[in-house]
Scaffold this active site. Structure first.
Site, PDB file in Angstrom:
ATOM      1  N   SER A 104       0.541  -1.180  -0.036  1.00 43.18           N
ATOM      2  CA  SER A 104       0.034   0.092   0.020  1.00 43.18           C
ATOM      3  C   SER A 104       0.753   1.238   0.071  1.00 43.18           C
ATOM      4  O   SER A 104       0.360   2.391  -0.206  1.00 43.18           O
ATOM      5  CB  SER A 104      -0.982  -0.068   1.341  1.00 43.18           C
ATOM      6  OG  SER A 104      -0.189  -0.063   2.389  1.00 43.18           O
TER       7      SER A 104
ATOM      8  N   ASP B 119      -3.992   7.584   8.115  1.00 44.43           N
ATOM      9  CA  ASP B 119      -5.031   6.871   8.608  1.00 44.43           C
ATOM     10  C   ASP B 119      -4.637   5.697   9.585  1.00 44.43           C
ATOM     11  O   ASP B 119      -5.595   4.783   9.623  1.00 44.43           O
ATOM     12  CB  ASP B 119      -5.962   5.965   7.195  1.00 44.43           C
ATOM     13  CG  ASP B 119      -4.735   5.252   6.829  1.00 44.43           C
ATOM     14  OD1 ASP B 119      -3.543   5.155   6.921  1.00 44.43           O
ATOM     15  OD2 ASP B 119      -5.002   4.631   5.568  1.00 44.43           O
TER      16      ASP B 119
ATOM     17  N   HIS C  72      -0.968   4.497   7.024  1.00 46.95           N
ATOM     18  CA  HIS C  72      -0.267   5.261   5.963  1.00 46.95           C
ATOM     19  C   HIS C  72      -0.026   6.967   5.887  1.00 46.95           C
ATOM     20  O   HIS C  72      -0.568   7.366   7.010  1.00 46.95           O
ATOM     21  CB  HIS C  72      -1.222   5.088   4.695  1.00 46.95           C
ATOM     22  CG  HIS C  72      -1.423   3.563   4.442  1.00 46.95           C
ATOM     23  ND1 HIS C  72      -2.693   3.078   4.715  1.00 46.95           N
ATOM     24  CD2 HIS C  72      -0.866   2.699   3.974  1.00 46.95           C
ATOM     25  CE1 HIS C  72      -2.764   1.800   4.405  1.00 46.95           C
ATOM     26  NE2 HIS C  72      -1.679   1.302   4.091  1.00 46.95           N
TER      27      HIS C  72
END
Ligand SMILES: *[C@@H]1O[C@H](CO)[C@@H](O)[C@H](O)[C@H]1NC(C)=O
Ligand SMILES: *[C@@H]1O[C@H](CO)[C@@H](O)[C@H](O)[C@H]1NC(C)=O
Ligand SMILES: *[C@@H]1O[C@H](CO)[C@@H](O)[C@H](O)[C@H]1NC(C)=O
Ligand SMILES: *[C@@H]1O[C@H](CO)[C@@H](O)[C@H](O)[C@H]1NC(C)=O
Ligand SMILES: *[C@@H]1O[C@H](CO)[C@@H](O)[C@H](O)[C@H]1NC(C)=O
Length: 401
Positions: A52, A360, A363
């Protein structure tokens, strides 16, 4: 292990003044010569592998849809599948070469792969996930081995489509781009996370690092075998500074900046083995490849050790989402709603993401990603210590592009 120091390489890298002038002279007088005309690397494409930290929409396309707004609010102003309010490091890398943002390989709609492909998906690991379907055990089925398979398939399909001509040929890279592209890697964080969340002891997770790095090397060798010659490899960040670890392990010993000490030490051991692996790959790969090892860990860690210096505040607190702890993480995810104590709570964004590090809970914000890009692209955190835009040039025996 001592706290990581900043920029150990910076002092060792200094371009002799003479060669600077020579360089400028050549650049100014030889614009007709393609070799000299491009003193900086002009990569025609980027192929990215990862999780991610560099997913531009892969997992969103394949499985769960894009994480909703406010993800994307700062730059794209829509949900793109990135886990951030805006751009990721890989976006800034592409932009710095004048290339379009990379489309996710798994995205079937509106994609154009002429200048590269992104094989990264969120929650990807280096190591094969234990159970792929139907239970994903929280991790992506598209681990690095599958990303390699996809790359191989993409390459042969591109060659086929180009021969057919027509519109599909205009959506794939030229054949020679596969040799001339920059190959970027940012993966490993979920191999650590998987160990920690899988109830393994710190020692067990730590002991599994050499094997995971061996697997990483095998995949890199395979990708090189298919043509990769310029590799840019990020090490893994300080996972122990992320709210998802800090909330899950409230009693884990903290360092002076509030990060989980042992979790970060495992990340540092991963990085130590990764750096060793890169040295070995440089020696063993034939034909040779220019491999740059990039110490993203130190740059990210500096955002926790000295946030004010870079214009940030509250680095350990998630900007987006809701949680009843000092990390503001864990009850409602960013962009989602949930009933808490009988009333609906929306996981909204903080007021000023531009001064925040964590987006979040897992990240980074666009602001943090931009700063990290800026610092790593200078070469000050790279081995060898040369800038991103020269990363094709550190092996004199390589063909220059
Ligand atoms: C894909 O992008 C390339 C480079 O930007 C462009 O030349 C090509 O026309 C695009 N293909 C389509 C079908 O739009
Ligand atoms: C870890 O341990 C906890 C409590 O012992 C248990 O509830 C949980 O299912 C375990 N998780 C895994 C992945 O084994
Ligand atoms: C991880 O293992 C290495 C090598 O055995 C050791 O030097 C290091 O201290 C270990 N780190 C942790 C956190 O256990
Ligand atoms: C829910 O109730 C707990 C306990 O009374 C309280 O600490 C918490 O702040 C409440 N949360 C919300 C969102 O109202
Ligand atoms: C190459 O990168 C360095 C370091 O980031 C930067 O100072 C320089 O301006 C760049 N050169 C070009 C031609 O973009």
């Amino acid at each position: 292990m001592p706290a990581p120091m900043e920029s150990p390489n910076a002092a060792r890298f200094a371009v002799p003044v003479f060669s600077c002038f020579l360089y400028l002279w050549i650049a100014a007088t030889s614009s007709l010569n393609p070799v000299w005309a491009s003193q900086v690397c002009e990569f025609p494409a980027i192929f990215n592998f990862g999780d991610s930290n560099s997913d531009t929409g892969g997992l969103a396309a394949a499985l769960w849809g894009a994480p909703p707004l406010p993800n994307g609010q700062t730059y794209f102003r829509r949900a793109t599948g990135r886990y951030s309010d805006g751009r990721l490091i890989i976006d800034f890398i592409a932009q710095s070469f004048g290339l379009p943002y990379l489309d996710a390989y798994l995205n079937s709609v509106g994609t154009n792969f002429t200048h590269g492909v992104n094989f990264a998906t969120s929650a990807s690991t280096i190591e094969l996930p234990s159970i792929i379907f139907p239970h994903l055990d929280g991790f992506s089925p598209f681990y690095l081995g599958i990303q390699y398979d996809q790359y191989m398939g993409f390459m042969s399909k591109s060659d086929f489509l180009r021969l057919q001509g027509g519109v599909f040929a205009s959506l794939v890279p030229k054949h020679e781009f596969f040799n001339n592209a920059l190959y970027t890697f940012d993966i490993g964080q979920n191999d650590l996370g998987r160990g920690f969340f899988g109830n393994k002891t710190i020692k067990q997770v730590n002991d599994s690092m050499p094997d995971i790095i061996d697997q990483f090397s095998r995949h890199v060798e395979n990708i090189h075998q298919l043509g990769a010659r310029y590799l840019w490899i990020h090490n893994t960040g300080p996972i122990g500074c992320l709210p998802y670890i800090l909330v899950k392990f409230p009693t884990a010993e903290r360092d002076e900046f509030g990060c989980a000490k042992a979790h970060n030490e495992v990340a540092q051991y991963f990085n130590h083995k990764l750096k060793e692996a890169v040295v070995k790959l440089r020696q063993s790969l034939s034909p040779p490849a220019a491999i740059t090892y990039v110490d993203v860990y130190s740059v990210k860690y500096s955002l926790y050790s000295n946030p004010g210096k870079y214009g940030f505040e509250k680095p350990l607190e998630a900007c987006c989402g809701y949680g009843e702890n000092k990390y503001k993480y864990g009850i409602v995810g960013c962009g989602y709603s949930k009933v808490v104590n009988g009333s609906e709570v929306f996981g909204r964004a903080c007021g000023r993401p531009s001064v925040r590090v964590n987006w979040d809970g897992i990240h980074y914000t666009e602001a943090a990603n931009h700063l990290i890009f800026h610092r790593i692209s200078s070469g000050a955190f790279s081995d060898p210590p040369i800038p991103l835009n020269m990363s094709c040039r550190h092996h004199n025996h390589l063909p220059q592009i």
